[in-house]
Structures are given as structure tokens and as C-alpha cells.
Design an enzyme around this catalytic site. Structure first.
Site, short mmCIF file in Angstrom:
data_model
loop_
_atom_site.label_atom_id
_atom_site.label_comp_id
_atom_site.label_asym_id
_atom_site.label_seq_id
_atom_site.Cartn_x
_atom_site.Cartn_y
_atom_site.Cartn_z
N SER A 194 46.45 -28.80 -11.10
CA SER A 194 46.32 -30.23 -10.80
C SER A 194 45.83 -30.48 -9.38
O SER A 194 46.22 -29.77 -8.45
CB SER A 194 47.68 -30.92 -10.93
OG SER A 194 47.94 -31.17 -12.28
N THR A 226 -5.26 -0.34 2.94
CA THR A 226 -4.46 -1.47 3.39
C THR A 226 -5.35 -2.38 4.21
O THR A 226 -5.95 -1.96 5.18
CB THR A 226 -3.31 -1.00 4.31
OG1 THR A 226 -2.66 0.09 3.69
CG2 THR A 226 -2.33 -2.11 4.55
N ASP A 266 44.32 -41.26 -10.24
CA ASP A 266 45.19 -40.16 -9.80
C ASP A 266 44.51 -39.35 -8.68
O ASP A 266 44.18 -38.18 -8.86
CB ASP A 266 45.51 -39.26 -11.02
CG ASP A 266 46.53 -38.19 -10.70
OD1 ASP A 266 47.14 -38.25 -9.62
OD2 ASP A 266 46.70 -37.30 -11.56
N SER A 274 1.39 3.39 1.96
CA SER A 274 2.04 3.80 3.20
C SER A 274 3.50 3.36 3.25
O SER A 274 4.27 3.82 4.06
CB SER A 274 1.27 3.27 4.41
OG SER A 274 0.91 1.94 4.21
N SER A 321 0.85 -1.19 0.00
CA SER A 321 0.00 0.00 0.00
C SER A 321 0.88 1.24 0.00
O SER A 321 2.07 1.17 0.26
CB SER A 321 -0.90 -0.01 1.22
OG SER A 321 -0.12 0.00 2.38
N HIS A 324 49.49 -37.66 -8.25
CA HIS A 324 50.75 -37.30 -8.91
C HIS A 324 51.40 -36.05 -8.29
O HIS A 324 52.50 -35.67 -8.67
CB HIS A 324 50.55 -37.13 -10.43
CG HIS A 324 49.99 -35.81 -10.86
ND1 HIS A 324 48.67 -35.64 -11.22
CD2 HIS A 324 50.56 -34.59 -10.99
CE1 HIS A 324 48.47 -34.37 -11.55
NE2 HIS A 324 49.61 -33.72 -11.43
#
Ligand SMILES: *[C@@H]1O[C@H](CO)[C@@H](O)[C@H](O)[C@H]1NC(C)=O
Ligand SMILES: *[C@@H]1O[C@H](CO)[C@@H](O)[C@H](O)[C@H]1NC(C)=O
Ligand SMILES: *[C@@H]1O[C@H](CO)[C@@H](O)[C@H](O)[C@H]1NC(C)=O
Ligand SMILES: *[C@@H]1O[C@H](CO)[C@@H](O)[C@H](O)[C@H]1NC(C)=O
Ligand SMILES: *[C@@H]1O[C@H](CO)[C@@H](O)[C@H](O)[C@H]1NC(C)=O
Length: 756
Positions: A684, A341, A563, A266, A264, A512
């Protein structure tokens, strides 16, 4: 009184006259000035416009904060000739309510930046703050000082907050203390608290607020966060040997969330856009928890605008979060006439929907938890007070157990939160509408500006630290925001490798990265958890099948199958928003992150994460800042072409790419259908990951590539032929489970893996 009636009649008459003449009649701006400040108008001087007074920081408008131009073209309230509108210095509530102690300096009134000091009489000890400073939001810093001595009472002295008075001085089991606020202050929080068997007081410490007192975004996020998180998770504090506590999510119950936004006049217009943003943020945030609530979202003024109807969530065609967010985005209030409202309309709508749910759910309704969240200033001018409706909602959810003794058993199933927002908040009407256990339910915000940030901060809560893959999503290119986006990122600095935190004690990386002769003390892991960057390594385990020489005589000089390696740290890292594990495949936590319900399987996870033949994945690089690289994993029909490029790599003489690139690898790189980023030296061992509904899941680890396009690192694009291969973690689960899920040791809390 007679005077103003007379004047409004006159104004109506005048108005009719000027409308007849084709001219619109307006409120007047005579005598509207404020000394020391200025004012703004929401709709110029037309009917329905709100005049809002503004003062510099440390001051507030007095005697009124705003005025409304009524249809009669008369301001409400009218300026009073004898009470000049001015900016007054903000005060904090009176701290001289301390019992058994002294307050320095003693003053009649305390203004912004005034500091107070507290001392207890001899024999008494002080809890809370020894000094406090008055803040521009009308609150004191720190905590209420309390002078007490051990009297053997069951509960500790709950103290007296600034500006308040307390009745009740005995603190045994079931004893009650009552609070009220002095002068023109009003009370926020519990006005009554009872000493419980566990030594804690019920409710929350009350505070005394002036009309110009507001909660800061930080206060709201802390209080609302800890309160709503009770609804989103249930805690299971397992052995407290571990830093991050385990979280289990309620599986049985259903969570229904109802959100109502007052649009609203307000509330100022730009604030509504911000309210939409805040609701969006709230929904997104909630979705990062494992629960999937049902939503009802309405905007209201004198009428109702529906964004999501909760009834649609029951019976098959559940709306997706994205479709709700789209509806929210689309909603436009400019086209509407928002005069009036009707707050009760919003409550009545929720009441009706809860009733329908109750009817449909039957016996199961007892497991439904309802959370109502309102954003409003409470200035309703039609529909009447929502209080009777709230009583009906309570009766419905408490299942008629509204008698004092039984009510408590059902209280946790209903929460009503109210965010009072605006220049003039009708606290007296709003606060009594809140309900719920576990913390503050009423908040007062000057503006909605920081609400989005407020909701974002909620995941800082201690209790959600344990959740894997949770991260922040905004990137302002600072180091801090990067760390929050990738809180699981680790570096194996002296091996030029990356790694990922997979539990508070383990880092996953590539096998690795280690040399044959390496000892745990040779490896340096960097994780910035605020307790020293470099972490001592207790042990590391390479995958038992990793053997770089295994296919030398089949035409593969360096063979990288399996790995992967796990590094066990000497100590738990400190889990926070900056440092938190990533989710890994085939764990129960990951099923929760993926919102798989019931008995989920590893296969379901894989199907969800690697479902299309081109799957978007990412990994990180460091140069020197952490940055993200984006790639498409070539799966299904796309895989053969992708791995074919392996034959052009140095040291590979076999004619069959699958000798080097086994089924355990994911393949990325190239320029088709999109130019992928390519891995560089130093990437890696890092996580190849995917974000799924605001949680990060690690799918692979970066292993090897056909070309070295970037020794120096950085975000580099692939050429036509370059390809990268990453270990698919779904293929190495037995190894992960043997180490991380090992429940025959006492060194660390094992991760819970799925049965199959
Ligand atoms: C009323 O206000 C509007 C907008 O400021 C203005 O266009 C209009 O001329 C005003 N009418 C009168 C009668 O002052
Ligand atoms: C308290 O604040 C007021 C207003 O800023 C100031 O005039 C006064 O000197 C302060 N008092 C003390 C003791 O600092
Ligand atoms: C959840 O539901 C199952 C079956 O409906 C029941 O056996 C179990 O006790 C419930 N758990 C909780 C915590 O209510
Ligand atoms: C609760 O009370 C209402 C009205 O008194 C009644 O119609 C309803 O059947 C009751 N529900 C239960 C679960 O007892
Ligand atoms: C699991 O823990 C036990 C006891 O510490 C240990 O003997 C065993 O080697 C561990 N298993 C793995 C795979 O690490």
C-alpha cells in the site's frame, strides 16, 4: 632500406609463383615470438592479418605493439634482428618535474606499483596528491602535485604534469603557459592554456602518454560524461538551498550527433560487435535526457556503410530511436571486404551532410549544435589526412568566424570527440582532429570492452542528479542494482507501507497508512541516501477529501477515495544515482521526460501514458528484497468488468460498484487477458509506475483490493476474481500542486506544475 625493397620484390615474385601453382602465399611466422608474452593473429598468416602482441599485466610489447601482413606478404613493421621483441615493464611518466618541492624516492624510472611522495619547500603549500602510485595503464593515481605560495597572481599555478615541461611562469590575466612532453611521450590535452578573467585557465590539464598508456573506463566516463552533458543540457543553478540542482534543457537549439565507427581490419573483429553495443548504449543513454538529437551513424573501412542518415531527420519522416537501434543490430560486417581504411571519407561524409543541413535550415543553422564522435585507431591507408576536411567543417559551423576573436563565439557549436581504440593508435594523426569546449575530447582505450559500461556510468554525473525518474536499467539481482533501478522507492516502515520520493523533500504514500491520532514523530520513513536510513518527518498532509467513513450508509464500510498523502521530511535527502525522485503527473519536468515540446498540457501527458485500454503498469513489493510486480490497468471498455469485482469485497453491500470505486481509481488484477500480479499487505502507498523512454513516471498509488491473497508479501499472482484499486494521480493533481507546488513558503523549492 634497399635490403627490404629487395626482399619485397622477391616476395611478390614468390607469391605470383605460388598463386600460379594454385597455392596461396602467406606471411611467415618465423622470428615472430615475443619474450615473456605471446601473439595472436586476426586472419592467420594471410594478407591483411594483424599480429598482436600480448604481455602480462604491468608489461607492454616492445619495440612494436602489432604487425600487419601486407598484400606483399611482408610484415609491417618487419622484425628487426638486432632489436629483440620482448615484454617490457610499464613505466609511468617522470614525476621529478615538481617545482619548489622534492620527490621521494628519486628514481631514474618508475614502474607499476612504485609509490612516490611529494614535499614542498618551506613557505610553499601543496595542492594535489601527496602520494601517487604508478598504475598498470601507465598513469599515476591522484592529481598532479603543485607547490605554490600566494604571490597575488590572478590564476593559480597550473602545475607541471608528470613527464612534461612548461614554459611561462606568470599567471596574470591573458598570460599563457605552454606545455610539451619529454622523451618519447606525447601530449594529450591542451598544450597551451590562458589565464582568464574568472581566475580559471582555459582548456584542460595536459597529460603525457606513452604508446602503452590507456584511459580507464572510469576516467573516460567521467571526462566524456561531463563534456557531452554540456551538449545535452543547459544548467540553471537556481537557489542553491536545494541539494539537487535544477536543470533546464535547451529548447531553441537543434542537436545533431554524427557517429562513425572504424570497421577496417586494423581493429579486431570482436571489438566491432562491442562497438555496436557501445553505440547502442550511448544512444539509449542520450535518449534519457530531454533532448531529441538527430543522428547520422556510419561504419567505415575503405567504403561507407550507412546506418542512419541525418538528412532523413529533417522534413517530416523522422526515424525513431528504435528503428535506428534495429538497423544497428542488423548490421553485419562478416559479409564485407574491409581492406583499407579511409578516415577522410567519414569526415567528408559528415561535412557534406552538415552542408546540406545548413542549406535547408537557412538562418536557423546558427542554433544547430554538431557533435561528431569517432571510434577508430586512426590507421588510415587511403583517402589522405582528414585535417583539411576538419578545417572545412569548422569553417562551416563557425560560419566563417574562424578569426581568433570571433571563433570563440561559435566554438561551442562544434564538438569532435575521438575514441582511439586498438593495439596501435595513431595519436599524432588523431588528436589534432578533436575540437570543442568544456573538457577532454580525446580518449585512448585498449579495448572497447568496457565502453558500454562507460556510457552507462555517464548518468552518474553530478549535473543530472536533479532529473526525475532517471534510473539504471540493469538488474543483477543485487540490492545495489535494485536501488539504482528504483531510486525513488521509500518505505513507511512502522506503518507497513511503501512510498515514493517525489521531490528531495517529499514522499508520496496512501492516506490510509496513517492513524487518526498520528503525529509527525510517530511516522518512520526509510530512505537509504547514505546519511542514515531513517528520515525524520516534519509534517504530513492527507488529501482533504479523504474520509474512510463517507459512504458507510451507502453500503461501503471503508471508502478509500482520495487515498493519498504527502510526507514532508525534516531534511532534504541526498540525491544520487541511488536516491532520486520519480516523475509525477502534470509537472513541467514530466513533460520534459516525455519529450513533449512547447506548451504541453496535463491531458497530453495522460493520453501518452494511459493510451490503450490495457496499459502495462508496475508497482513494488518488499519481501524482504524489493521486487517488481507487473499489472495491466483495465481502462475504457475493460474497466466496468474490472471494477464489478469490488462488489464481492468484504464490507461492501451496495449493488453499484462505482459507489466504492469512483472515477479516481485505476483497476488491475485478474487472469485475463494475462495473469496480473496482485498487491499484498505492505504494498500500500507504493508508486504504480510506468517507464517511458528510460524515465519512470508515477501514475498512481496502491490503495486497496478485493481479497487479501498474501499477508506475507512477495510477488504473488492474481486469481480470477481478485482486483486491486489504485488512486489515479491525474485525478488528485490539485492536491499535489497545492502542497508540492506551493510557492508562498520558503521551506522547499516548489515543483513546477503545468497551467492546465
Ligand atoms: C596460408 O594460410 C592459410 C590459412 O592458415 C592456409 O590454409 C594455407 O595453406 C597457407 N598457404 C601456404 C602456402 O602456406
Ligand atoms: C619499483 O618497481 C620495480 C618493478 O616492480 C621494483 O623492482 C622496485 O623495487 C620498485 N621500487 C620501489 C622503490 O619500490
Ligand atoms: C528561444 O527562441 C525564442 C523565440 O524564437 C526567443 O524569444 C528566445 O529568446 C530564445 N531563447 C534563447 C535562450 O535563445
Ligand atoms: C563563408 O565563406 C565562403 C567561402 O569563402 C563563402 O562562399 C560563404 O558565403 C561565406 N559564408 C558566410 C556565412 O559568410
Ligand atoms: C503553502 O505555504 C503557506 C506558507 O507556509 C502555508 O500557509 C499554506 O498552508 C501552504 N499551502 C499548502 C496547501 O500547504
Amino acid at each position: 632500406m634497399g635490403f627490404s625493397v629487395h626482399w619485397s620484390c622477391f616476395a611478390v615474385l614468390l607469391c605470383l609463383l605460388c598463386m600460379g601453382g594454385g597455392v596461396r602465399c602467406n606471411c611467415t611466422d618465423d622470428n615472430m615470438q615475443i619474450e615473456g608474452g605471446h601473439y595472436t593473429l586476426t586472419k592467420q598468416l594471410m594478407s591483411g592479418s594483424t599480429l598482436i602482441y600480448h604481455c602480462p599485466e604491468g608489461f607492454y610489447p616492445y619495440p612494436t605493439l602489432s604487425r600487419l601482413c601486407q598484400p606483399t606478404k611482408i610484415w609491417k613493421p618487419l622484425p628487426k634482428r638486432y632489436l629483440h621483441q620482448t615484454c617490457k615493464m610499464i613505466e609511468c611518466p617522470d614525476p621529478n618535474v615538481l617545482e619548489y618541492g622534492n620527490v621521494f624516492p628519486p628514481q631514474e624510472r618508475y614502474y607499476v606499483n612504485n609509490e612516490t611522495r611529494f614535499e614542498c619547500y618551506s613557505g610553499y603549500t601543496l595542492r594535489g596528491s601527496t602520494t601517487r602510485v604508478c598504475l598498470p595503464n601507465g598513469k599515476w593515481t591522484g592529481a598532479t602535485p603543485i607547490c605554490s605560495r600566494d604571490t597575488g597572481d590572478h590564476c593559480a599555478d597550473p602545475g607541471i604534469p608528470a613527464g612534461a615541461g612548461r614554459s611561462g611562469n606568470i599567471f596574470g590575466i591573458d598570460d599563457t603557459v605552454k606545455y610539451s612532453c619529454n622523451d618519447n611521450l606525447y601530449l594529450v590535452g591542451s598544450n597551451e592554456r590562458v589565464c582568464q578573467e574568472n581566475g580559471q585557465w582555459t582548456g584542460t590539464e595536459p597529460a603525457c602518454y606513452y604508446r602503452h598508456t590507456y584511459d580507464t573506463p572510469l576516467e573516460v566516463s567521467e571526462a566524456f560524461g561531463s563534456s557531452i552533458i554540456n551538449s545535452l543540457t543547459t544548467l540553471e543553478s537556481t537557489e542553491d538551498t536545494q541539494e539537487g540542482r535544477k536543470i533546464r534543457i535547451t529548447k531553441n537549439g537543434t542537436l545533431n550527433i554524427y557517429i562513425a565507427v572504424d570497421i577496417s581490419e586494423s581493429i579486431e573483429k570482436d571489438q566491432i560487435v562491442k562497438a555496436k553495443d557501445a553505440v547502442t548504449k550511448l544512444l539509449t543513454k542520450i535518449s534519457s535526457f530531454a533532448v531529441s538529437p538527430n543522428y547520422d551513424i556510419i561504419f567505415f573501412s575503405s567504403e561507407l556503410f550507412e546506418i542512419a542518415n541525418i538528412i532523413n531527420f529533417f522534413g517530416g519522416n523522422k526515424k525513431s530511436l528504435q528503428s535506428i537501434l534495429d538497423e544497428l543490430e542488423k548490421f553485419n560486417i562478416d559479409e564485407r571486404d574491409n581492406a583499407g581504411t579511409d578516415l577522410n571519407l567519414a569526415f567528408t561524409t559528415f561535412l557534406e551532410r552538415i552542408a546540406v543541413i545548413k542549406q535547408q535550415a537557412g538562418d536557423g543553422f546558427k542554433d544547430h549544435h554538431h557533435v561528431l564522435i569517432f571510434f577508430t585507431d586512426g590507421g588510415y591507408n587511403m583517402g589522405g589526412s582528414p585535417s583539411p576536411t576538419v578545417a572545412k567543417i569548422k569553417n562551416l559551423v563557425y560560419m566563417n568566424h574562424t578569426g581568433a576573436a570571433n571563433q570563440q563565439t561559435r566554438e561551442e557549436f562544434l564538438d569532435i570527440y575521438i575514441f582511439g581504440i586498438g593495439v596501435d593508435i595513431y595519436d599524432d594523426d588523431l588528436q589534432p582532429l578533436t575540437t570543442g569546449t568544456g573538457g577532454k575530447h580525446y580518449f585512448r582505450l585498449k579495448a572497447i570492452d568496457n565502453l558500454q559500461e562507460t556510457f552507462d556510468e555517464i548518468i552518474d554525473e553530478e549535473d543530472v542528479k536533479g532529473l526525475c525518474g532517471l534510473h539504471k536499467e540493469y538488474d543483477d539481482q543485487t540490492k545495489e542494482s535494485k536501488q539504482k533501478m528504483y531510486p525513488w522507492a521509500a518505505q513507511i516502515t512502522n506503518r507497513k507501507c511503501m512510498g515514493s520520493l517525489v521531490t528531495p523533500k517529499f514522499v508520496l504514500t496512501a492516506a490510509h497508512c496513517f492513524k487518526f491520532e498520528d503525529l509527525p514523530t510517530d511516522v518512520q520513513v526509510d530512505i537509504n541516501d547514505g546519511r542514515g536510513l531513517v528520515k525524520k518527518v516534519k509534517d504530513f498532509k492527507l488529501h482533504p477529501d479523504y474520509n474512510v467513513d463517507a459512504k458507510k450508509n451507502e453500503g461501503v464500510d471503508e471508502f478509500y477515495d482520495y487515498d493519498v498523502a504527502l510526507i514532508e521530511l525534516e531534511e532534504y535527502v541526498k540525491i544520487s544515482t541511488d536516491v532520486r525522485p520519480i516523475c509525477i503527473p502534470c509537472t513541467k519536468e514530466t513533460s520534459e521526460a516525455l519529450k513533449l515540446v512547447g506548451e504541453s498540457t496535463c491531458k497530453e501527458q495522460e493520453q501518452l501514458l494511459l493510451k490503450t485500454h490495457l496499459e502495462e503498469l508496475s508497482f513494488l513489493t518488499k519481501n524482504p528484497k524489493i521486487e517488481q510486480k507487473d499489472v495491466l490497468a483495465k481502462l475504457g471498455d475493460n474497466r466496468n468488468e474490472c471494477i464489478g469485482h469490488a462488489l464481492k469485497a468484504k464490507g461492501i453491500t451496495t449493488k453499484d460498484p462505482t459507489v466504492a470505486v469512483t472515477e479516481n481509481f485505476l483497476c488491475t488484477g485478474g487472469r485475463s487477458p494475462r495473469r496480473d500480479h496482485i498487491a499484498c499487505t505492505g504494498d500500500s502507498g507504493g508508486a504504480v509506475f510506468k517507464n517511458y523512454e528510460h524515465r519512470t513516471i508515477q501514475i498512481g498509488t496502491v490503495s486497496w483490493g478485493t481479497k487479501n491473497l498474501c499477508k506475507a508479501g512477495g510477488v504473488v499472482e492474481s486469481d480470477d476474481a481478485s482486483r486491486d484499486f489504485h488512486i489515479n494521480l491525474f485525478r488528485v493533481v490539485p492536491f499535489l500542486k497545492a502542497v508540492l507546488g506551493n510557492d508562498t513558503q520558503n521551506d522547499y523549492a516548489p515543483l513546477q506544475f503545468l497551467e492546465d
